[in-house]
Scaffold this motif. Structure first.
Motif, PDB file in Angstrom:
ATOM      1  N   GLU A 268      50.618 -15.041  22.180  1.00  8.68           N
ATOM      2  CA  GLU A 268      50.030 -13.863  21.538  1.00  8.68           C
ATOM      3  C   GLU A 268      49.181 -14.262  20.342  1.00  8.68           C
TER       4      GLU A 268
ATOM      5  N   GLY B 269      47.313  -8.472  15.428  1.00 14.52           N
ATOM      6  CA  GLY B 269      48.458  -9.066  16.105  1.00 14.52           C
ATOM      7  C   GLY B 269      49.580  -9.500  15.175  1.00 14.52           C
TER       8      GLY B 269
ATOM      9  N   THR C   7      42.783 -13.289  25.193  1.00 14.82           N
ATOM     10  CA  THR C   7      44.063 -12.728  25.597  1.00 14.82           C
ATOM     11  C   THR C   7      44.559 -13.550  26.771  1.00 14.82           C
TER      12      THR C   7
END
Lengths: 112, 112
Positions: free
Chosen positions: A44, A59, B101
């Motif tokens: 992530e 994030g 991502t």
């Protein structure tokens, strides 16, 4: 050529302690990224910088996490206070523009 | 729907086999696509970028299908040394065009 350098490689500490992870990007790279990897959530993105300026920190899990990049050759990711659920491998990566990202070896963090 | 999803795996194949991984993405405006390889307890390393027309690098072939929003990786004549986790990565567009991502990865084990 020196790649992305992270320190420490391993960190074990008790919950509640402050943890500081360090990263030196590849010289000349203008983007720096901090990632966290766990079995459950995968890899992530936490935050990234362009020319030392934070661009997207969406994030970052919560206020306990903070990141800085005081100059082009150094960045820190700090967790204060740390919790067991922060245990993960933290990677730093850098890139030049939109060229592919290069990752450091990672910091394996365990919070007891 | 998750932004990037991969075959759950794991894949166990004999040496010499051909194996294919797929990865779907949800953002139709995504601009760039990559396959990374991650060995156990190591950092992700770029395996190859994925171009619109498809591209090949030795035994590895990457394909992009924009209409169906997926990318694929084909490994021919697999070797023991191909055993690793393969991560697909998708780069956004506009203000997100430097963010990658990642999928959660697919574990490949090539057996003798």
């Amino acid at each position: 050529d020196a790649g992305v350098i992270q320190s420490p490689r391993h960190e074990v500490t008790e919950m509640g302690q402050e943890v500081t992870l360090r990263c030196k990007p590849i010289s000349g790279h203008d983007y720096l990224f901090w990632y966290r990897q766990t079995m459950m959530r995968g890899l992530e993105l936490l935050i990234y910088f362009n020319n030392n300026v934070p661009i997207d920190d969406s994030g970052m899990p919560e206020d306990r996490f903070s990141a800085k990049m005081p100059n082009a050759s150094f960045s820190t990711l700090k967790i204060q206070p740390s919790e067991p659920r922060d245990s993960a491998v933290y990677f730093c990566a850098s890139s030049y523009g939109n060229q592919p990202q290069h990752f450091g070896d990672g910091t394996r963090l365990s919070i007891l | 729907r998750k932004e990037v999803e991969q075959d759950p795996g794991p894949f166990n194949v004999p040496e010499g086999a051909t194996v294919a991984f797929n990865c779907t993405y949800s953002n139709s405006a995504s601009q760039s696509f990559f396959w990374y390889r991650q060995d156990c307890r190591k950092e992700p390393k770029l395996l190859m970028s994925v171009y619109s027309s498809g591209n090949e690098d030795g035994r590895f072939t990457a394909q992009l299908n924009r209409a169906s929003q997926y990318i694929s990786l084909l490994i021919r004549d697999s070797k023991l040394s191909d055993s690793a986790t393969y991560l697909c990565a998708v780069r956004g567009s506009g203000g997100s065009n430097y963010k990658l991502t990642f999928g959660k990865g697919t574990l490949l084990t090539v057996n003798p």
